[in-house]
Design a protein around this motif. Structure first.
Motif, short mmCIF file in Angstrom:
data_model
loop_
_atom_site.label_atom_id
_atom_site.label_comp_id
_atom_site.label_asym_id
_atom_site.label_seq_id
_atom_site.Cartn_x
_atom_site.Cartn_y
_atom_site.Cartn_z
N ALA A 95 0.82 -1.22 0.00
CA ALA A 95 0.00 0.00 0.00
C ALA A 95 0.85 1.26 0.00
O ALA A 95 0.38 2.33 -0.40
N GLU A 96 2.10 1.15 0.44
CA GLU A 96 2.99 2.31 0.42
C GLU A 96 3.28 2.78 -1.00
O GLU A 96 3.74 3.91 -1.20
N VAL A 97 3.00 1.93 -1.98
CA VAL A 97 3.13 2.31 -3.38
C VAL A 97 1.77 2.64 -3.98
O VAL A 97 1.59 3.67 -4.63
N THR A 98 0.79 1.77 -3.73
CA THR A 98 -0.51 1.92 -4.37
C THR A 98 -1.28 3.14 -3.88
O THR A 98 -1.89 3.87 -4.68
N VAL A 99 -1.27 3.41 -2.57
CA VAL A 99 -2.02 4.55 -2.04
C VAL A 99 -1.47 5.88 -2.55
O VAL A 99 -2.25 6.72 -3.05
N PRO A 168 12.28 2.67 -6.17
CA PRO A 168 13.53 2.51 -5.39
C PRO A 168 13.38 1.47 -4.28
O PRO A 168 12.35 1.39 -3.62
N ARG A 169 14.44 0.67 -4.10
CA ARG A 169 14.40 -0.37 -3.07
C ARG A 169 14.24 0.22 -1.67
O ARG A 169 13.62 -0.39 -0.80
N ALA A 170 14.79 1.40 -1.47
CA ALA A 170 14.66 2.06 -0.16
C ALA A 170 13.28 2.67 0.04
O ALA A 170 12.98 3.16 1.13
N GLY A 171 12.44 2.63 -0.98
CA GLY A 171 11.08 3.14 -0.86
C GLY A 171 11.05 4.63 -0.57
O GLY A 171 11.79 5.42 -1.17
N TRP A 172 10.21 5.01 0.38
CA TRP A 172 10.04 6.42 0.70
C TRP A 172 11.15 6.97 1.58
O TRP A 172 11.10 8.14 1.98
N ASP A 173 12.15 6.15 1.89
CA ASP A 173 13.36 6.70 2.51
C ASP A 173 14.13 7.56 1.51
O ASP A 173 14.99 8.36 1.89
N GLN A 174 13.82 7.37 0.22
CA GLN A 174 14.34 8.23 -0.85
C GLN A 174 13.15 8.90 -1.53
O GLN A 174 12.73 8.52 -2.61
N ALA A 178 11.33 8.13 -5.19
CA ALA A 178 10.02 7.46 -5.13
C ALA A 178 8.97 8.28 -5.87
O ALA A 178 8.16 7.73 -6.63
N LEU A 179 8.97 9.59 -5.66
CA LEU A 179 7.98 10.45 -6.33
C LEU A 179 8.21 10.45 -7.83
O LEU A 179 7.24 10.40 -8.61
N ARG A 180 9.45 10.51 -8.28
CA ARG A 180 9.74 10.47 -9.71
C ARG A 180 9.27 9.15 -10.34
O ARG A 180 8.80 9.13 -11.48
#
Length: 316
Positions: A95-99, A168-174, A178-180
């Motif tokens: 959900a950290e990606v889909t939402v 990105p593998r680090a997800g929203w830590d980057q 992530a936004l790009r």
């Protein structure tokens, strides 16, 4: 208002129960046997039967359903049959990606449809208004996959501004990366859904132009456009709120396809893989969460519409 809210809440709960039963029964008629998948192609019938018994797949369907729905009430969506990991944990991770993808797509769709839909109506009969209307008609008919491929060619291949795939593998830590990664998929969904909503905004705006209160305001000295903006747009907003539930459902459906196209590790991509693997508990949980989200959004839209529209409050 309280009575209406309680009635709608009861219908929401009933709808969730019906949806859960339909999801559960539909998955049981799909071809294939998860026990055979786990056991492997060289397994014996006894081994397959043992796995079915261990996983509880040999129990009557009503018992399996009651166990599952009972777990849902405890926020337990079960465990994956293939990996043994909790379904709720995997859903929360995906959900950290889909939402964010859904929120960004909705923002883009509204940013396109609201101003351009109003302008298209205000410029009716002019070349600019006709161009906006024809463009919206064309974009609304474009399959979301084809739109995504075109945007990839333009923004990722030709211009090189945005990544074509991945997260990105680090997800929203980057957060910047992530936004790009989500911009191009969100643009794909937002443009198509925004074109659909633009047509509705244009129709609602044209309807508002013909209302008595707009004509009265114009007769008192306001220009037609000023009368529409001051007195007509609030009612256009009410109509847009009503259709937002359908738009959000369209964004959810679009995200399932788009996550596959752009290689995003979201709920939609996980759902497609789990259906192929016959991982029933995961598929059940994913479909129930997506369905619940759509039903809850519809419930909230109804309540908001009721609160801000005095005509509906008076008819209660």
């Amino acid at each position: 208002m309280t009575r209406y809210a309680l009635t709608r809440l009861a219908l929401l709960v009933l709808g969730l129960f019906v949806a859960s039963a339909v999801i559960f029964l539909t998955l049981r008629v799909l071809p294939g046997d998860i026990a055979q998948v786990i056991a492997g192609t060289n397994s014996t019938p006894e081994q397959v039967a043992g796995i079915r018994e261990r996983l509880g797949l040999d129990r009557p369907l009503p018992v399996q359903y009651l166990d599952w729905i009972g777990g849902v009430f405890r926020a337990d969506l079960g465990r994956s049959l293939l990996t043994g990991t909790p379904v709720a944990d995997e859903l929360a991770e995906k959900a950290e990606v889909t939402v964010p993808l859904g929120i960004l797509s909705l923002v883009i769709a509204l940013a396109i449809s609201l101003p351009l839909g109003v302008l298209s109506a205000m410029w009716r009969g002019r070349a600019a208004g006709t161009a906006l209307s024809v463009t919206a008609q064309g974009l609304a008919a474009v399959p979301v996959v084809w739109a995504g491929m075109v945007l990839v060619v333009v923004f990722a291949v030709w211009l090189g501004w945005l990544p074509a795939q991945g997260f990105p593998r680090a997800g929203w830590d980057q957060p910047a990366l992530a936004l790009r990664s989500l911009l191009l998929p969100a643009l794909t969904i937002g443009i198509v859904e925004g074109a659909m909503l633009l047509r509705f905004v244009r129709s609602a705006t044209l309807q508002a132009v013909g209302q008595d209160y707009v004509r009265t305001a114009a007769a008192k000295g306001l220009t037609r456009d000023a009368a529409l903006i001051r007195h007509g747009l609030p009612n256009v907003g009410l109509s847009v709120i009503t259709v937002l539930g359908l738009q959000i459902a369209g964004i959810i459906v679009g995200s399932v396809v788009i996550e596959q196209l752009f290689g995003l590790p979201g709920i939609g991509r996980m759902l497609v893989a789990d259906v192929a693997n016959r991982d029933l508990p995961k598929v059940q949980g994913e479909l129930l969460v997506l369905t619940s989200f759509v039903l809850i959004v519809g419930f909230l839209v109804d309540l908001v519409h009721r609160v801000i529209d005095p005509r509906q409050r008076e008819s209660a």
